[in-house]
Design a protein around this motif. Sequence first.
Motif, PDB file in Angstrom:
ATOM      1  N   LEU A 103       3.161   8.219   3.677  1.00  0.00           N
ATOM      2  CA  LEU A 103       3.897   9.434   3.349  1.00  0.00           C
ATOM      3  C   LEU A 103       3.075  10.670   3.687  1.00  0.00           C
ATOM      4  O   LEU A 103       1.878  10.723   3.381  1.00  0.00           O
ATOM      5  CB  LEU A 103       4.205   9.478   1.844  1.00  0.00           C
ATOM      6  CG  LEU A 103       5.076   8.369   1.260  1.00  0.00           C
ATOM      7  CD1 LEU A 103       4.990   8.405  -0.266  1.00  0.00           C
ATOM      8  CD2 LEU A 103       6.512   8.548   1.708  1.00  0.00           C
ATOM      9  N   PRO A 104       3.694  11.679   4.272  1.00  0.00           N
ATOM     10  CA  PRO A 104       3.008  12.967   4.384  1.00  0.00           C
ATOM     11  C   PRO A 104       2.971  13.642   3.017  1.00  0.00           C
ATOM     12  O   PRO A 104       3.861  13.436   2.186  1.00  0.00           O
ATOM     13  CB  PRO A 104       3.872  13.749   5.374  1.00  0.00           C
ATOM     14  CG  PRO A 104       5.239  13.170   5.197  1.00  0.00           C
ATOM     15  CD  PRO A 104       5.043  11.715   4.870  1.00  0.00           C
ATOM     16  N   LEU A 105       1.960  14.422   2.780  1.00  0.00           N
ATOM     17  CA  LEU A 105       1.862  15.141   1.513  1.00  0.00           C
ATOM     18  C   LEU A 105       3.111  15.995   1.302  1.00  0.00           C
ATOM     19  O   LEU A 105       3.517  16.743   2.191  1.00  0.00           O
ATOM     20  CB  LEU A 105       0.615  16.019   1.496  1.00  0.00           C
ATOM     21  CG  LEU A 105       0.313  16.796   0.210  1.00  0.00           C
ATOM     22  CD1 LEU A 105      -1.188  16.894  -0.012  1.00  0.00           C
ATOM     23  CD2 LEU A 105       0.921  18.197   0.253  1.00  0.00           C
TER      24      LEU A 105
ATOM     25  N   LEU B 192      -3.407   3.920  -2.170  1.00  0.00           N
ATOM     26  CA  LEU B 192      -3.229   3.047  -3.320  1.00  0.00           C
ATOM     27  C   LEU B 192      -2.978   1.628  -2.822  1.00  0.00           C
ATOM     28  O   LEU B 192      -2.115   1.407  -1.954  1.00  0.00           O
ATOM     29  CB  LEU B 192      -2.028   3.478  -4.171  1.00  0.00           C
ATOM     30  CG  LEU B 192      -2.171   4.685  -5.090  1.00  0.00           C
ATOM     31  CD1 LEU B 192      -2.304   5.984  -4.309  1.00  0.00           C
ATOM     32  CD2 LEU B 192      -0.970   4.766  -6.042  1.00  0.00           C
ATOM     33  N   THR B 193      -3.711   0.679  -3.365  1.00  0.00           N
ATOM     34  CA  THR B 193      -3.420  -0.734  -3.146  1.00  0.00           C
ATOM     35  C   THR B 193      -3.326  -1.395  -4.519  1.00  0.00           C
ATOM     36  O   THR B 193      -3.570  -0.758  -5.542  1.00  0.00           O
ATOM     37  CB  THR B 193      -4.512  -1.431  -2.329  1.00  0.00           C
ATOM     38  OG1 THR B 193      -5.696  -1.561  -3.123  1.00  0.00           O
ATOM     39  CG2 THR B 193      -4.825  -0.669  -1.052  1.00  0.00           C
TER      40      THR B 193
ATOM     41  N   ARG C 173       0.836  -1.189   0.000  1.00  0.00           N
ATOM     42  CA  ARG C 173       0.000   0.000   0.000  1.00  0.00           C
ATOM     43  C   ARG C 173       0.873   1.242   0.000  1.00  0.00           C
ATOM     44  O   ARG C 173       1.982   1.242   0.511  1.00  0.00           O
ATOM     45  CB  ARG C 173      -0.897   0.001   1.250  1.00  0.00           C
ATOM     46  CG  ARG C 173      -1.979   1.045   1.280  1.00  0.00           C
ATOM     47  CD  ARG C 173      -3.007   0.610   2.320  1.00  0.00           C
ATOM     48  NE  ARG C 173      -2.403   0.502   3.635  1.00  0.00           N
ATOM     49  CZ  ARG C 173      -2.423   1.479   4.546  1.00  0.00           C
ATOM     50  NH1 ARG C 173      -3.032   2.606   4.270  1.00  0.00           N
ATOM     51  NH2 ARG C 173      -1.861   1.325   5.715  1.00  0.00           N
ATOM     52  N   ILE C 174       0.334   2.318  -0.595  1.00  0.00           N
ATOM     53  CA  ILE C 174       0.896   3.654  -0.440  1.00  0.00           C
ATOM     54  C   ILE C 174      -0.224   4.525   0.090  1.00  0.00           C
ATOM     55  O   ILE C 174      -1.317   4.569  -0.491  1.00  0.00           O
ATOM     56  CB  ILE C 174       1.429   4.225  -1.769  1.00  0.00           C
ATOM     57  CG1 ILE C 174       2.594   3.392  -2.293  1.00  0.00           C
ATOM     58  CG2 ILE C 174       1.848   5.681  -1.591  1.00  0.00           C
ATOM     59  CD1 ILE C 174       3.063   3.815  -3.674  1.00  0.00           C
ATOM     60  N   ARG C 175       0.051   5.192   1.180  1.00  0.00           N
ATOM     61  CA  ARG C 175      -0.962   6.050   1.792  1.00  0.00           C
ATOM     62  C   ARG C 175      -0.364   7.433   1.993  1.00  0.00           C
ATOM     63  O   ARG C 175       0.709   7.570   2.576  1.00  0.00           O
ATOM     64  CB  ARG C 175      -1.416   5.446   3.122  1.00  0.00           C
ATOM     65  CG  ARG C 175      -2.440   6.287   3.866  1.00  0.00           C
ATOM     66  CD  ARG C 175      -2.961   5.536   5.102  1.00  0.00           C
ATOM     67  NE  ARG C 175      -3.758   6.418   5.930  1.00  0.00           N
ATOM     68  CZ  ARG C 175      -3.525   6.672   7.208  1.00  0.00           C
ATOM     69  NH1 ARG C 175      -2.522   6.090   7.827  1.00  0.00           N
ATOM     70  NH2 ARG C 175      -4.300   7.495   7.876  1.00  0.00           N
ATOM     71  N   VAL C 176      -1.061   8.457   1.507  1.00  0.00           N
ATOM     72  CA  VAL C 176      -0.616   9.841   1.660  1.00  0.00           C
ATOM     73  C   VAL C 176      -1.473  10.490   2.734  1.00  0.00           C
ATOM     74  O   VAL C 176      -2.708  10.505   2.637  1.00  0.00           O
ATOM     75  CB  VAL C 176      -0.734  10.616   0.335  1.00  0.00           C
ATOM     76  CG1 VAL C 176      -0.217  12.044   0.517  1.00  0.00           C
ATOM     77  CG2 VAL C 176       0.039   9.913  -0.770  1.00  0.00           C
ATOM     78  N   THR C 177      -0.814  11.027   3.737  1.00  0.00           N
ATOM     79  CA  THR C 177      -1.522  11.569   4.899  1.00  0.00           C
ATOM     80  C   THR C 177      -1.244  13.062   5.054  1.00  0.00           C
ATOM     81  O   THR C 177      -0.437  13.657   4.336  1.00  0.00           O
ATOM     82  CB  THR C 177      -1.094  10.839   6.181  1.00  0.00           C
ATOM     83  OG1 THR C 177       0.302  11.077   6.404  1.00  0.00           O
ATOM     84  CG2 THR C 177      -1.347   9.342   6.068  1.00  0.00           C
ATOM     85  N   VAL C 178      -1.909  13.631   6.026  1.00  0.00           N
ATOM     86  CA  VAL C 178      -1.726  15.038   6.347  1.00  0.00           C
ATOM     87  C   VAL C 178      -0.350  15.243   6.975  1.00  0.00           C
ATOM     88  O   VAL C 178       0.100  14.434   7.795  1.00  0.00           O
ATOM     89  CB  VAL C 178      -2.830  15.514   7.320  1.00  0.00           C
ATOM     90  CG1 VAL C 178      -2.620  16.967   7.728  1.00  0.00           C
ATOM     91  CG2 VAL C 178      -4.203  15.328   6.681  1.00  0.00           C
ATOM     92  N   VAL C 179       0.319  16.309   6.602  1.00  0.00           N
ATOM     93  CA  VAL C 179       1.634  16.617   7.179  1.00  0.00           C
ATOM     94  C   VAL C 179       1.506  16.777   8.696  1.00  0.00           C
ATOM     95  O   VAL C 179       0.642  17.500   9.190  1.00  0.00           O
ATOM     96  CB  VAL C 179       2.202  17.906   6.561  1.00  0.00           C
ATOM     97  CG1 VAL C 179       3.499  18.303   7.251  1.00  0.00           C
ATOM     98  CG2 VAL C 179       2.427  17.728   5.070  1.00  0.00           C
ATOM     99  N   GLY C 180       2.354  16.079   9.420  1.00  0.00           N
ATOM    100  CA  GLY C 180       2.358  16.179  10.872  1.00  0.00           C
ATOM    101  C   GLY C 180       1.384  15.267  11.577  1.00  0.00           C
ATOM    102  O   GLY C 180       1.344  15.227  12.812  1.00  0.00           O
ATOM    103  N   ALA C 181       0.569  14.504  10.818  1.00  0.00           N
ATOM    104  CA  ALA C 181      -0.403  13.607  11.447  1.00  0.00           C
ATOM    105  C   ALA C 181       0.306  12.402  12.051  1.00  0.00           C
ATOM    106  O   ALA C 181       1.277  11.885  11.483  1.00  0.00           O
ATOM    107  CB  ALA C 181      -1.424  13.143  10.423  1.00  0.00           C
ATOM    108  N   PRO C 182      -0.157  11.919  13.204  1.00  0.00           N
ATOM    109  CA  PRO C 182       0.455  10.722  13.795  1.00  0.00           C
ATOM    110  C   PRO C 182       0.155   9.493  12.947  1.00  0.00           C
ATOM    111  O   PRO C 182      -0.783   9.478  12.141  1.00  0.00           O
ATOM    112  CB  PRO C 182      -0.221  10.630  15.166  1.00  0.00           C
ATOM    113  CG  PRO C 182      -1.525  11.348  15.004  1.00  0.00           C
ATOM    114  CD  PRO C 182      -1.261  12.454  14.036  1.00  0.00           C
ATOM    115  N   ALA C 183       0.951   8.466  13.126  1.00  0.00           N
ATOM    116  CA  ALA C 183       0.786   7.244  12.338  1.00  0.00           C
ATOM    117  C   ALA C 183      -0.571   6.591  12.563  1.00  0.00           C
ATOM    118  O   ALA C 183      -1.066   5.851  11.710  1.00  0.00           O
ATOM    119  CB  ALA C 183       1.909   6.260  12.673  1.00  0.00           C
TER     120      ALA C 183
END
Length: 758
Positions: free
Chosen positions: A168-170, A49-50, A30-40
């Motif tokens: 990944l963070p944006l 993406l899967t 998987r690839i996951r794009v998250t908010v900058v600074g968000a905890p895991a």
Amino acid sequence: MIGRRRFLTGAVAVGFTLTTTSATARPSGRIRVTVVGAPATATESWLVLTGEKVTLYSGKVDLGTGIRTALTQIMVEELRLGVADVDYVEGDTLLAAGQGGSVGSKSIQNGGVQLRQAAATAFAELRRRAGVYFNVDPSRLRAERGVFRLGERTVRYSRLLASEVTVLPLDSNAPLVPPAEYVVVGKPVRRVDLPDKLTATFRYLHDVSLPGMLHGRVVRPPGRNSRDPVIGDLDRARAIEGFVDVVRRDRFIGVVATSEWAAARAAAPATGVTVGWTSGPDLIPQADLPVALRDPVNHYRTVVEIEADLEPLFAAGPTVLEAQYFTPFHMHGAMGPSVAVADVRATPDPETGIQVTIWSSTQNVTELRGTLAQLLSLDAAKIRVIYTESSGCYGHNGADDCAADAALLSQAVGRPVRVQWTRQNEHGWEPLGGAQAHDMKGAVGPNGITAWSHLNFAPPANSRPSRTNAGTLLAGALLGMLPAPLPASSVNSSGRNAPITYGFPQRVEARLVKSFETTGPDSAQPVAPLTYRLPRSTALRSLGGFSNSFANESFFDELAHAAGHDPLELRIKSLSDPRAVAVCEALRDAWRNRPSGRGIGAGVAFQQYEVENAYVATYVEVRVDMETGQVRVTRVVVAHDCGLIVNPDGLRNQIEGNVVQGISRTLKEEVKYTADRITSVVWQSSQFNPGPQYEVLRFNEVPVIETILINRVDQPALGAGEPAIGPMPGAIGNAVFAATGKRIRALPFTAERVKAAL
């Protein structure tokens, strides 16, 4: 409900197949794009993406405008995929990254930028993996429709997503596809939502149903300022089959039943409970609005948006004009009334921590969540709001109020509750677009306009729910909560587009009008008990821009005619921005060939939305019945520049919608009220609803609409949800003047008003 653990392990990303892998052999990468600074552990994502699916999580929501298609186009361009390869989740506070409200024509302009960067972030990681796979520098690879190529060798995205998990963070610096290489953006991709809508299989908010769900109705007071309710005839309500309970908290009164019919009967005074109320103070009379808005006793603040010393210029003349304009209260007028479903549990879900789930067509799921947290006395983290499409609207209609109704009733009975307003509820209680008055003064000579003054009088143009104040909701006010203080400024709110982008000196001032009683003459703080002076006003399409542009563009024409200038050419001469000039010049052919004759005329108007965004110039032809005063718009041409065009078909839809609503608000729409209640609560008056109707443009009154789209691929994409409505009232008013020789300075241009002027 989707569990936190299932989401974080990627099991939620399912849907369209990007590979032939069977479900039983589902890849785990998987690839996951998250908010900058968000905890895991955060559940909010931009993109996942899967090997099976790409899922876009948009905080911006599609209110029926087609932005789901456009935002998907933006994202797949960066991923080198097609629109059909993507699943779309919108407006879910548990899953989607917050992007603020879907307001102000900013979904593409701001939200699209964020989603583009999220997709570019994910693509960079995909390309890195492909470089490892081929053991080459990733820059040597070419990607297309889910496949990386190196010469004759290929690898599908699905293989690259087979095992490795990356969060990944944006990355705001991730490289983007150059506009010259766009394949999807700029194309008239068909709207992804329409097939289900056209085949009656689309799942609207009205279709949401939960196990054990009950139905609720709120018993509204007769007027805005009614007090001290006394409930009667409870036994009659309890005898109704399906009746569950009567809920009362302070002035909030509702009934809950097992069916919509039973709830309606239990809430109706003829068949169910009765509620006696003590009348409160009346609102400022509707007939007095043009004077009352200008009366200093109703003002709490003066805001000078643009200062200039104009007196020497007015003294120099040679021609100085003054004029006053007025526009009434307007409704959002959604075709279907508001609806919401709430499921308030006694305790949070042990896995997700969610205690309250709300299905709503709100424009801002994040702010609604915060508002409901205060209303229900719960932590916002325990509340999940899921946007679900309902009747479309542009602005803050009854959706948030309806969600609050459902939440309070569900909390009281401990079961899911669905609340659907009636037409009378929607028209009678939705927050309105505010009435406005304008005092204009200008100087003009042989070389053009030399001085310009605009004094704007307006109540608040935005009272959307705030995460810090539930008193902005009807339910909160009925519980005794006070709304937020009145706004401190008119800038880009009630004063939107009061400033102009023409090059001559201007002074713009606003007098802010109290919509409710405050703690002092100059105070913005509401006083308890909440007492309205005017109907509750809020954001309606373009906020104050519609009224301000009506005054501006009508008065511009008055000055042009007074000095013998051609109205279109004077606009072009008065503009320095080449893009502004271009949209006006695009109308020259229509303007030079305009019709004329008794009762036939044409007019033009220009606006740069928010004085810094999209450019719009509009040409309108009208026919006026000189005997009856009836005005009919017969042709509209709109020249439009919103920078990069993402989807030209969707853009035309937006422009045409602006035109239709603009004509409707100019010729027909006006909220009627008396004492402290709205009286225009139906579309069509009848023996069952004998009061005044709320007039809107009918299908057979829609004119020919032509669009001239100026695509600037080298410029950022700007919003198009509101810009084209601004020039409409001025262009129509200018056309009516050309047809009749009479200047009408108050909306709507009803047959009675026009005939009186003739």
